[in-house]
Write an enzyme that holds these catalytic residues in place. Structure first.
Site, mmCIF file in Angstrom:
data_model
loop_
_atom_site.group_PDB
_atom_site.id
_atom_site.type_symbol
_atom_site.label_atom_id
_atom_site.label_comp_id
_atom_site.label_asym_id
_atom_site.label_seq_id
_atom_site.Cartn_x
_atom_site.Cartn_y
_atom_site.Cartn_z
ATOM 1 N N LYS A 34 43.217 35.986 61.396
ATOM 2 C CA LYS A 34 43.794 37.247 60.911
ATOM 3 C C LYS A 34 43.559 38.323 61.961
ATOM 4 O O LYS A 34 42.422 38.533 62.393
ATOM 5 C CB LYS A 34 43.127 37.645 59.585
ATOM 6 C CG LYS A 34 43.715 38.906 58.962
ATOM 7 C CD LYS A 34 43.067 39.210 57.618
ATOM 8 C CE LYS A 34 41.738 39.923 57.737
ATOM 9 N NZ LYS A 34 41.770 41.301 58.239
ATOM 10 N N ASP A 60 47.342 41.471 59.538
ATOM 11 C CA ASP A 60 46.785 42.310 58.470
ATOM 12 C C ASP A 60 47.078 43.772 58.804
ATOM 13 O O ASP A 60 46.199 44.493 59.273
ATOM 14 C CB ASP A 60 45.282 42.049 58.358
ATOM 15 C CG ASP A 60 44.612 42.951 57.335
ATOM 16 O OD1 ASP A 60 45.336 43.632 56.575
ATOM 17 O OD2 ASP A 60 43.368 42.975 57.303
ATOM 18 N N LYS A 62 48.364 45.814 56.482
ATOM 19 C CA LYS A 62 48.325 46.555 55.196
ATOM 20 C C LYS A 62 49.485 47.552 55.139
ATOM 21 O O LYS A 62 49.313 48.747 54.901
ATOM 22 C CB LYS A 62 46.981 47.242 55.001
ATOM 23 C CG LYS A 62 45.830 46.234 54.906
ATOM 24 C CD LYS A 62 44.524 46.880 54.482
ATOM 25 C CE LYS A 62 43.403 45.876 54.443
ATOM 26 N NZ LYS A 62 42.966 45.386 55.765
ATOM 27 N N ILE A 66 57.703 53.400 53.194
ATOM 28 C CA ILE A 66 58.970 53.292 52.456
ATOM 29 C C ILE A 66 59.640 51.966 52.845
ATOM 30 O O ILE A 66 59.311 51.380 53.892
ATOM 31 C CB ILE A 66 59.907 54.481 52.766
ATOM 32 C CG1 ILE A 66 60.260 54.526 54.271
ATOM 33 C CG2 ILE A 66 59.285 55.785 52.291
ATOM 34 C CD1 ILE A 66 61.390 55.473 54.619
ATOM 35 N N PRO A 67 60.547 51.482 52.022
ATOM 36 C CA PRO A 67 61.130 50.163 52.302
ATOM 37 C C PRO A 67 61.706 50.018 53.706
ATOM 38 O O PRO A 67 61.482 49.003 54.371
ATOM 39 C CB PRO A 67 62.223 50.034 51.229
ATOM 40 C CG PRO A 67 61.698 50.842 50.093
ATOM 41 C CD PRO A 67 60.996 52.014 50.716
ATOM 42 N N GLY A 170 35.187 39.643 52.302
ATOM 43 C CA GLY A 170 33.955 40.242 51.795
ATOM 44 C C GLY A 170 32.780 39.290 51.815
ATOM 45 O O GLY A 170 31.680 39.641 51.396
ATOM 46 N N GLN A 174 29.678 41.845 54.056
ATOM 47 C CA GLN A 174 29.846 42.735 52.893
ATOM 48 C C GLN A 174 29.095 42.224 51.654
ATOM 49 O O GLN A 174 29.193 42.814 50.575
ATOM 50 C CB GLN A 174 31.338 42.897 52.556
ATOM 51 C CG GLN A 174 32.130 43.585 53.665
ATOM 52 C CD GLN A 174 33.592 43.748 53.298
ATOM 53 O OE1 GLN A 174 33.926 44.291 52.252
ATOM 54 N NE2 GLN A 174 34.483 43.290 54.171
ATOM 55 N N ALA A 178 30.193 32.506 50.144
ATOM 56 C CA ALA A 178 31.361 31.661 50.373
ATOM 57 C C ALA A 178 31.675 30.766 49.167
ATOM 58 O O ALA A 178 32.784 30.767 48.633
ATOM 59 C CB ALA A 178 31.143 30.813 51.626
ATOM 60 N N ARG A 179 30.707 30.005 48.736
ATOM 61 C CA ARG A 179 30.937 29.023 47.659
ATOM 62 C C ARG A 179 31.292 29.716 46.333
ATOM 63 O O ARG A 179 32.190 29.310 45.608
ATOM 64 C CB ARG A 179 29.674 28.158 47.515
ATOM 65 C CG ARG A 179 29.789 27.008 46.569
ATOM 66 C CD ARG A 179 30.782 25.970 47.027
ATOM 67 N NE ARG A 179 31.873 25.875 46.069
ATOM 68 C CZ ARG A 179 32.971 25.129 46.234
ATOM 69 N NH1 ARG A 179 33.129 24.418 47.337
ATOM 70 N NH2 ARG A 179 33.892 25.097 45.322
#
Ligand code: O7M
Length: 214
Positions: A34, A60, A62, A66-67, A170, A174, A178-179
């Site tokens: 990413k 990424d 984000k 506007i369209p 996260g 953060q 993982a699991r």
């Protein structure tokens, strides 16, 4: 994207050589790399095809406009070779649809952010997370982004999202595990600092994949 390792690296480094070196080392281990603004602002979109030599690339950005502007952003991103793009859902159905329409033309994927992983997500976005899941479903997105830092919320979002793929950031820096994140409903975890800041990013990725397979 079909899960294999179930690990996506967030390549938030700003040095081109470091980015390519990490991609070369661990691209074969992960399901995708990413890229986000830190790397793209530093190196330009031209780094996307270079990273693509090693793994699928998720942009990424984000996207939240506007369209028409979303359409232009998606076109440039897919022309550069990205396999998927991430957009915000709070801008509304028409803006998300613009991304999905462009992705369909290129045969690529769109993921919609629902609840984010950081503490500030509680201020505004959490209240609308389920609506944002609905926006993703209604407009034909491939999947959503939901927080590894709140497994109970992730499970609720999973119940609402039906068949959408869930990418969950996260884990590690953060505080997410993982699991636990997979058990709560994620299809993939997104991990940045715990891999690229590790002394040995390859080994850090191997260790995470081991946890995901347990
Ligand atoms: O593992 P980290 O914390 O170093 O990096 C996490 C990456 O996931 C980083 O690229 C963030 O921008 C991203 N991210 C979040 O951390 N939280 C979110 O809610 C959403 C994202 C994200 O990937 O959105 C698409």
């Amino acid at each position: 994207m079909v899960p294999d390792s179930r690990l996506i690296i967030a390549l938030d480094v700003t040095d081109r050589e470091e980015a390519l070196q990490i991609s070369r080392k661990i691209g074969g281990l992960v399901d995708a790399i990413k890229v986000n603004y830190p790397l793209i602002l530093s190196c330009g979109l031209g780094i996307v095809p270079e990273i693509k030599k090693y793994a699928n690339v998720i942009a990424d950005f984000k996207v939240a406009d506007i369209p028409n502007t979303n359409r232009l952003i998606c076109e440039e991103t897919f022309k550069a070779g990205a396999d998927a793009i991430i957009c915000q859902g709070f801008v509304g159905n028409d803006s998300v649809k613009a991304c999905v329409d462009v992705a369909a033309q290129f045969g690529k994927e769109v993921y919609v952010v629902t609840e984010m992983s950081h503490p500030g997500a509680i201020d505004f976005i959490q209240k609308h997370a389920m609506d944002l899941v609905d926006v993703a479903i209604k407009n034909g997105a491939s999947g959503i982004i939901a927080p590894a830092t709140r497994p109970e919320r992730l499970s609720e979002i999973k119940r609402r999202s039906k068949d959408l793929k869930i990418l969950s950031p996260g884990v590690g820096a953060q505080g997410g595990d993982a699991r636990t994140t997979l058990d709560a409903g994620a299809d993939f975890i997104i991990v940045g600092r715990s891999i690229y800041n590790a002394k040995d990013p390859y080994q850090a990725a191997i260790d995470l994949i081991g946890q995901l397979r347990r």
